[in-house]
Design an enzyme around this catalytic site. Sequence first.
Site, mmCIF file in Angstrom:
data_model
loop_
_atom_site.group_PDB
_atom_site.id
_atom_site.type_symbol
_atom_site.label_atom_id
_atom_site.label_comp_id
_atom_site.label_asym_id
_atom_site.label_seq_id
_atom_site.Cartn_x
_atom_site.Cartn_y
_atom_site.Cartn_z
ATOM 1 N N GLY A 35 0.915 -1.262 -0.045
ATOM 2 C CA GLY A 35 0.025 0.013 0.038
ATOM 3 C C GLY A 35 0.896 1.351 0.031
ATOM 4 O O GLY A 35 1.980 1.414 0.613
ATOM 5 N N ARG A 37 0.416 -5.707 -6.646
ATOM 6 C CA ARG A 37 0.600 -6.802 -5.948
ATOM 7 C C ARG A 37 1.027 -7.868 -6.814
ATOM 8 O O ARG A 37 1.015 -7.801 -8.139
ATOM 9 C CB ARG A 37 -0.959 -7.452 -5.225
ATOM 10 C CG ARG A 37 -1.616 -6.537 -4.350
ATOM 11 C CD ARG A 37 -2.739 -7.171 -3.809
ATOM 12 N NE ARG A 37 -3.230 -6.004 -2.883
ATOM 13 C CZ ARG A 37 -2.764 -5.967 -1.594
ATOM 14 N NH1 ARG A 37 -1.842 -6.790 -1.048
ATOM 15 N NH2 ARG A 37 -3.739 -5.151 -0.676
ATOM 16 N N ASP A 42 5.098 -4.681 5.981
ATOM 17 C CA ASP A 42 5.355 -5.814 6.494
ATOM 18 C C ASP A 42 5.589 -7.025 5.266
ATOM 19 O O ASP A 42 6.397 -7.483 5.064
ATOM 20 C CB ASP A 42 4.327 -6.662 7.562
ATOM 21 C CG ASP A 42 4.784 -7.923 8.010
ATOM 22 O OD1 ASP A 42 3.993 -8.787 7.446
ATOM 23 O OD2 ASP A 42 5.468 -8.122 8.780
ATOM 24 N N GLY A 43 4.559 -6.975 4.408
ATOM 25 C CA GLY A 43 4.571 -7.854 3.327
ATOM 26 C C GLY A 43 5.660 -7.730 2.455
ATOM 27 O O GLY A 43 6.456 -8.591 1.973
ATOM 28 N N THR A 85 4.458 2.791 5.740
ATOM 29 C CA THR A 85 2.873 2.467 5.921
ATOM 30 C C THR A 85 2.233 3.248 6.820
ATOM 31 O O THR A 85 2.878 3.554 7.980
ATOM 32 C CB THR A 85 2.962 0.742 6.567
ATOM 33 O OG1 THR A 85 1.445 0.671 6.801
ATOM 34 C CG2 THR A 85 3.786 0.559 7.708
ATOM 35 N N ASP A 142 0.036 2.316 8.664
ATOM 36 C CA ASP A 142 -0.302 1.601 9.878
ATOM 37 C C ASP A 142 0.441 1.622 10.992
ATOM 38 O O ASP A 142 0.067 1.527 12.299
ATOM 39 C CB ASP A 142 -0.574 0.046 9.579
ATOM 40 C CG ASP A 142 -1.560 -0.085 8.396
ATOM 41 O OD1 ASP A 142 -2.483 0.879 8.073
ATOM 42 O OD2 ASP A 142 -1.514 -1.163 7.540
ATOM 43 N N ASP A 184 3.083 -0.200 11.912
ATOM 44 C CA ASP A 184 2.976 -1.537 12.707
ATOM 45 C C ASP A 184 3.940 -2.358 12.493
ATOM 46 O O ASP A 184 4.075 -3.772 12.502
ATOM 47 C CB ASP A 184 1.490 -2.103 12.257
ATOM 48 C CG ASP A 184 1.632 -2.468 10.548
ATOM 49 O OD1 ASP A 184 2.378 -2.099 9.922
ATOM 50 O OD2 ASP A 184 0.729 -3.466 10.338
ATOM 51 N N ARG A 201 -5.117 -1.757 10.165
ATOM 52 C CA ARG A 201 -5.043 -3.233 9.916
ATOM 53 C C ARG A 201 -5.267 -3.521 11.339
ATOM 54 O O ARG A 201 -6.332 -3.294 12.008
ATOM 55 C CB ARG A 201 -3.743 -3.354 9.516
ATOM 56 C CG ARG A 201 -4.034 -4.794 8.743
ATOM 57 C CD ARG A 201 -2.727 -5.227 7.814
ATOM 58 N NE ARG A 201 -1.306 -5.244 8.529
ATOM 59 C CZ ARG A 201 -0.233 -5.595 7.876
ATOM 60 N NH1 ARG A 201 -0.547 -6.467 6.745
ATOM 61 N NH2 ARG A 201 0.692 -5.546 8.609
ATOM 62 N N ALA A 244 -11.479 13.068 20.755
ATOM 63 C CA ALA A 244 -12.861 12.020 20.597
ATOM 64 C C ALA A 244 -12.993 11.500 22.109
ATOM 65 O O ALA A 244 -12.341 11.382 22.989
ATOM 66 C CB ALA A 244 -12.473 10.972 19.811
ATOM 67 N N LYS A 289 -24.173 17.533 26.848
ATOM 68 C CA LYS A 289 -23.341 17.565 25.812
ATOM 69 C C LYS A 289 -24.104 17.461 24.566
ATOM 70 O O LYS A 289 -25.013 16.448 24.636
ATOM 71 C CB LYS A 289 -22.421 16.397 25.990
ATOM 72 C CG LYS A 289 -21.417 16.267 24.930
ATOM 73 C CD LYS A 289 -20.209 15.331 25.361
ATOM 74 C CE LYS A 289 -19.137 15.178 24.288
ATOM 75 N NZ LYS A 289 -18.301 16.380 24.220
ATOM 76 N N GLU A 338 -10.335 -0.106 12.189
ATOM 77 C CA GLU A 338 -10.676 -1.049 11.481
ATOM 78 C C GLU A 338 -10.545 -2.415 11.743
ATOM 79 O O GLU A 338 -11.288 -3.575 11.648
ATOM 80 C CB GLU A 338 -10.243 -1.137 10.041
ATOM 81 C CG GLU A 338 -8.948 -1.177 9.827
ATOM 82 C CD GLU A 338 -8.453 -1.083 8.348
ATOM 83 O OE1 GLU A 338 -9.188 -0.884 7.568
ATOM 84 O OE2 GLU A 338 -7.121 -1.108 8.021
#
Length: 320
Positions: free
Chosen positions: A11, A72, A103-104, A125, A127, A129, A171, A186, A213, A222
Amino acid sequence: MKKIGVLTSGGDAPGMNAAVRAVVRKAIYEGFEVAGVFNGYQGLIQGKIELLQLGSVGDIIQRGGTMLRSARSPEFMTEEGRKEALRQMKAHQIDGLVVIGGDGSFRGAFELVKMGIPCVCVPATIDNDINGTEFTIGFDSALNTVIDAIDKIRDTATSHERTFIIEVMGRDAGDLALWAGLAGGAETILIPEEGYDMDEIINRLQSGTGRGKKHSIIVVAEGVMSGSALADLLKEKAGIETRVSVLGHIQRGGSPSARDRVIASQYGARAVEVLGEGRGGVAIGMQNHKVVDYDLEVVFAPKDHTLDMGLYKLSKELSI
């Protein structure tokens, strides 16, 4: 080491172009030739390889996406595909490879390392991660994109006195949701690293309504569940009506932040230095705010990239 190849895979992430630029210019500065591999590992198999010059990477540091493009490659997952990739590298006289991705992509590079090709991996990435590094290229840019969206959605939430659920990428990692949720104020943040209690979420929302409020923002990663699934649960269990915004791929696009441009430049340059030292099977990253290199196998160990749960605790304390 006479010629270095560079490819982007997986990605896309803001800052990939800055990393490509750094690899090309640092390599030329050090006296190496640089070959750009287009369309990731699939392009490597197909021989989509071009010699890059200083001007080839001009005016790209501020651009999102990747000039080398990505794709890919199920073919690269096969032994025959990897053998063809190796043949193409030898045909183009590429002595070492810089792989920019997640990672991939790193796993693909590790397969080449086992075949005798020195590879150095640069983490890119949104992410955030990847084991062994505190920050990946693209995370900060994506974070700012999410915060901008939260700020805009809060305006609408206030105007219509609604609860909004914002689903973000990541991910199986909650970095993006946690940092964006805290920075965006939030009221509730759901991340894969921490279990959630629906009763607590409902009580928090109802408590806010009870003290006058008018709106609430829920950020859900996700990797926990979809925004629509969370909306259905709130409706089913407490009759709470919500609106869902799935930010999707806008998080991966756009101009990279200053921070991502800087770390991409640092990571890319260090990758060239490592190859110049005759080393491969290495990943580049950041530890304690310093650029480091470490054994690529660390990336594939059981996940040691953990969230700062102090931030999660703080987010709950500040959203009472």
